[in-house]
Design a protein around this motif. Structure first.
Motif, PDB file in Angstrom:
ATOM      1  N   ARG A 105       0.856  -1.186   0.000  1.00  0.00           N
ATOM      2  CA  ARG A 105       0.000   0.000   0.000  1.00  0.00           C
ATOM      3  C   ARG A 105       0.893   1.238   0.000  1.00  0.00           C
ATOM      4  N   ARG A 107       2.477   4.670   0.544  1.00  0.00           N
ATOM      5  CA  ARG A 107       2.398   5.676   1.599  1.00  0.00           C
ATOM      6  C   ARG A 107       2.750   7.056   1.047  1.00  0.00           C
ATOM      7  N   LYS A 108       2.493   8.058   1.847  1.00  0.00           N
ATOM      8  CA  LYS A 108       2.759   9.441   1.441  1.00  0.00           C
ATOM      9  C   LYS A 108       4.242   9.637   1.142  1.00  0.00           C
ATOM     10  N   GLU A 110       6.113   8.295  -0.979  1.00  0.00           N
ATOM     11  CA  GLU A 110       6.855   7.156  -1.519  1.00  0.00           C
ATOM     12  C   GLU A 110       7.029   7.313  -3.027  1.00  0.00           C
ATOM     13  N   LYS A 140      -0.916   8.074  -3.246  1.00  0.00           N
ATOM     14  CA  LYS A 140      -1.038   7.571  -1.879  1.00  0.00           C
ATOM     15  C   LYS A 140      -2.263   6.661  -1.774  1.00  0.00           C
TER      16      LYS A 140
END
Length: 717
Positions: A105, A107-108, A110, A140
């Protein structure tokens, strides 16, 4: 001419509204009959009459009449022999299959690079199993399928470590310079680094590449009598030490495992290094240009094409002593490339596209333009003609498409077959999406259009999944971060730069004056920086008027030097006023010429006197020539009954360029990398890949008003 265009729209209406039915056109030749033509296309005379209402059943056919021929499905299938169909995608070698998948998942903050590094895979591995990433950004919350590959055995890993090394790209290095340094071909580099794009030649500073170790570069291969003791000085890093001694960081650590035990290289640490060092000259694009040897090339043809002697070439490229091989990367001093065409540090071969045309290639094109058939009332010809003449979107589209049709005719005479489908997107994003649902990009080699920004972006995103190039025929916002868009219209920024470069070669002792309004302060500053001795004249803006002060201008003018005046504005009132004033002071005693770095619509306003511009020898950069070749003009007039406008010229030139390149390579990306400037009736093209976007045309003309004509100006040495 407009009546011919009206008939073209009728033809388009028939073709674009047909779903199952396919059509072609036929130009009637002397002596042909309706029955004979019907037999040739395996249709009935009734079907031809049905789609050509102007024909009378028993009347003879007039030569050069263009007939719409409906094709039944069987006839359509036989128009292209299976042997003529060229597959777009070449077979690719089998790739390693994952043994499992993980879900990640996002993430911010990334990045794809960071995720790939964390999972010890490549960015391409992630994209392959998350295909939406080919056309959209990482967001995100996005859930990614992360492939898990079988772990390599220790023996495999050791063997790989022994044979290959990781190389970090340095500033100003290119693929060609690195390939030359390691003695490999570009194809080998791509095989070792599948994440490298084949659509461009970009390398980022700091990017890491897997490359074969240079023979003699490892410690085991060094012939040394003994090692030396080396005391680490202050601020010395492992990287700088590896560069100094021609070894990788891993090799230094292998000789000195205590480096890792002590947490890295420390000041005062005594380590051992081989006495013999491998050194070599720095090879980068700042010092050299590069040439890739072609198949069947001989030493004689190579030296003749490059304009260098064999001894000089051998001195720069010692590997030539072992023989010339296709794919070798040779380096040349940059100063020897003055007479060669160079793109991205690579010397280009001079290619005649007409002579290189592969007639077995059958390109497949899709035209998406706003013909606006939804706005046309075909039951009222007079009203339809009025609509045609009043709407710019229709005029632009018809100009581009009629020019394209003339190009298709010209290429057909050369024996080139092309499959073309045209769509009317009605200048609507929704209509464009509807069209794209019926387009199989796997069977398309290029898309021409659309004209509007949102539709162009939608087409480019969907076409990117199949690596299909999309041609933007008119100026659009170039902020699209899509690698498959070809921006064919040279940008104002490039034109301004080209004009200043040209002027720098022309200005000697002239008196340079700059007149610029507030919207062009940056341009004025750029000109003043380029020509430090230039003078600036203020623009006076009043409530209903904008101009310059005549007396202030006269104080700046020189009687002993030519006065070269830059006018930078898009305000036609200011341009008109300045042009009139400059013309009034242009006398036998005071010579004045007028220039601009951006000839925008303000200069095209009818209030601006063409005779004044001619008197001032107004000079400016342009993306296209004002005149066209006589051959194209005659061919266009013969088919459409009038002179071509600039959009028809552009449609012809773009289609010719596109199809000749596809006829050469059937891959526009590859063809554009290896082909320099091409020139046609009124436009020229030289597409260069932008690191973060698509391909940009950097070609331009310098034009000048002279004796009431517009002439191309060639730089004087």
């Amino acid at each position: 001419m407009y009546r011919k265009c009206f008939m073209l729209l009728v033809f388009l209406l028939i073709c674009l509204q047909a779903v199952a039915q396919q059509y072609t056109t036929h130009a009637v030749k002397e002596g042909e009959t309706l029955y004979g033509i019907a037999k040739k296309y395996r249709v009935t005379p009734f079907n031809i009459l049905k789609f050509n209402k102007e024909l009378k059943k028993d009347a003879p056919l007039r030569p050069n009449t263009i007939l719409v021929i409906p094709l039944d499905s069987k006839a359509a299938e036989t128009t292209v022999a299976p042997s003529d169909i060229v597959k777009k995608k070449e077979a690719v070698p089998p790739q390693e299959e994952p043994v499992d998948f993980k879900v990640h998942r996002v993430r911010k903050r990334e990045t794809l690079f960071g995720i790939a590094r964390n999972y010890n895979i490549t960015e391409e591995d992630i994209k392959r199993y998350n295909t939406e990433l080919y056309s959209s950004q990482l967001d995100k919350g996005m859930r990614l399928q992360i492939p898990v590959f079988a772990e390599k055995t220790e023996a495999d890993a050791d063997e790989e470590l022994d044979n290959f090394e990781t190389y970090t790209v340095k500033p100003k290095e290119t693929r060609w310079s690195i390939a030359h340094r390691y003695g490999i071909t570009i194809d080998s580099m791509l095989s070792l680094n599948p994440e490298l794009s084949k659509a461009n030649n970009n390398l980022a500073v700091g990017q890491q590449l897997v490359l074969p170790k240079i023979p003699g570069s490892s410690v085991q291969e060094q012939k040394v009598d003994y090692y030396i003791s080396y005391t680490v000085p202050p601020k010395k890093t492992l990287y700088s030490l590896s560069q100094e001694y021609g070894m990788s960081s891993e090799e230094i650590i292998r000789l000195n495992p205590e480096i890792m035990d002590r947490g890295g290289l420390k000041e005062g640490m005594v380590i051992r290094l081989p006495k013999k060092r491998i050194t070599g000259p720095e090879v980068n694009a700042e010092n050299y240009v590069f040439y890739e040897v072609k198949p069947k090339q001989t030493t004689f043809s190579l030296t003749r094409n490059l304009g260098v002697g064999y001894d000089e070439l051998l001195e720069l490229n010692p590997e030539l002593a072992l023989g010339l091989k296709a794919g070798m990367i040779l380096k040349l001093p940059k100063e020897r490339s003055v007479d060669l065409e160079v793109k991205n540090s690579l010397v280009l071969d001079k290619i005649n596209l007409l002579d290189s045309l592969n007639r077995r290639h059958r390109p497949r094109l899709v035209y998406i333009l706003p013909f606006r058939l939804d706005k046309m009332n075909f039951s009222d010809e007079e009203l339809a003609l009025k609509t045609l003449m009043s709407r710019n979107d229709i005029k632009y589209s018809l100009g581009l498409y009629t020019g394209a049709l003339v190009a298709l005719d010209s290429l057909a005479e050369l024996g080139m077959s092309v499959d073309v489908v045209a769509y009317d997107n009605q200048l609507s994003l929704d209509k464009t999406k509807e069209i794209l649902r019926n387009v199989n990009f796997g069977q398309v080699d290029a898309v021409f259009g659309p004209l509007d920004q949102s539709s162009l972006e939608e087409v480019a995103i969907q076409a990117a999944n199949q690596e299909v190039p999309v041609i933007a025929p008119v100026p659009v916002n170039s902020n699209l971060s899509l690698n498959n868009v070809f921006f064919s219209y040279t940008s104002d920024e490039i034109l301004r730069k080209r004009m200043l470069e040209f002027m720098a070669t022309q200005v000697t002792d002239q008196n340079v004056i700059v007149i610029a309004d507030d919207k062009n302060k940056l341009t004025k500053a750029e000109i003043l920086k380029k020509f430090p001795g230039a003078k600036s004249l203020a623009v006076i803006e009043e409530e209903k008027n904008i101009s310059i002060n005549l007396e202030s201008l006269q104080l700046l003018l020189s009687e002993t030097q030519e006065n070269w005046v830059f006018v930078e504005s898009s305000n036609f009132k200011l341009i008109s006023s300045v042009t009139s004033i400059l013309n009034s002071v242009n006398t036998p005693d005071i010579k004045v010429r007028m220039f601009t770095t951006n000839k925008n619509r303000g200069f095209e306003n009818p209030v601006i006197s063409g005779s004044h511009l001619s008197n001032l020898q107004f000079t400016y950069p342009s993306a296209y020539r004002e005149d066209t070749t006589e051959a194209f003009t005659k061919r266009y007039a013969k088919r459409f009954g009038g002179a071509p406008d600039k959009y028809a010229v552009r449609g012809f030139d773009l289609t010719m360029d596109l199809l000749l390149k596809l006829g050469y390579k059937l891959d526009l990306f590859e063809a554009s990398r290896g082909i320099g400037t091409t020139q046609y009736s009124g436009n020229k093209f030289n597409f260069v890949k932008d690191p973060v976007s698509g391909y940009f045309n950097i070609s331009s003309y310098i034009l000048m008003y002279n004796n009431m004509k517009i002439e191309e100006v060639k730089p004087q040495p």
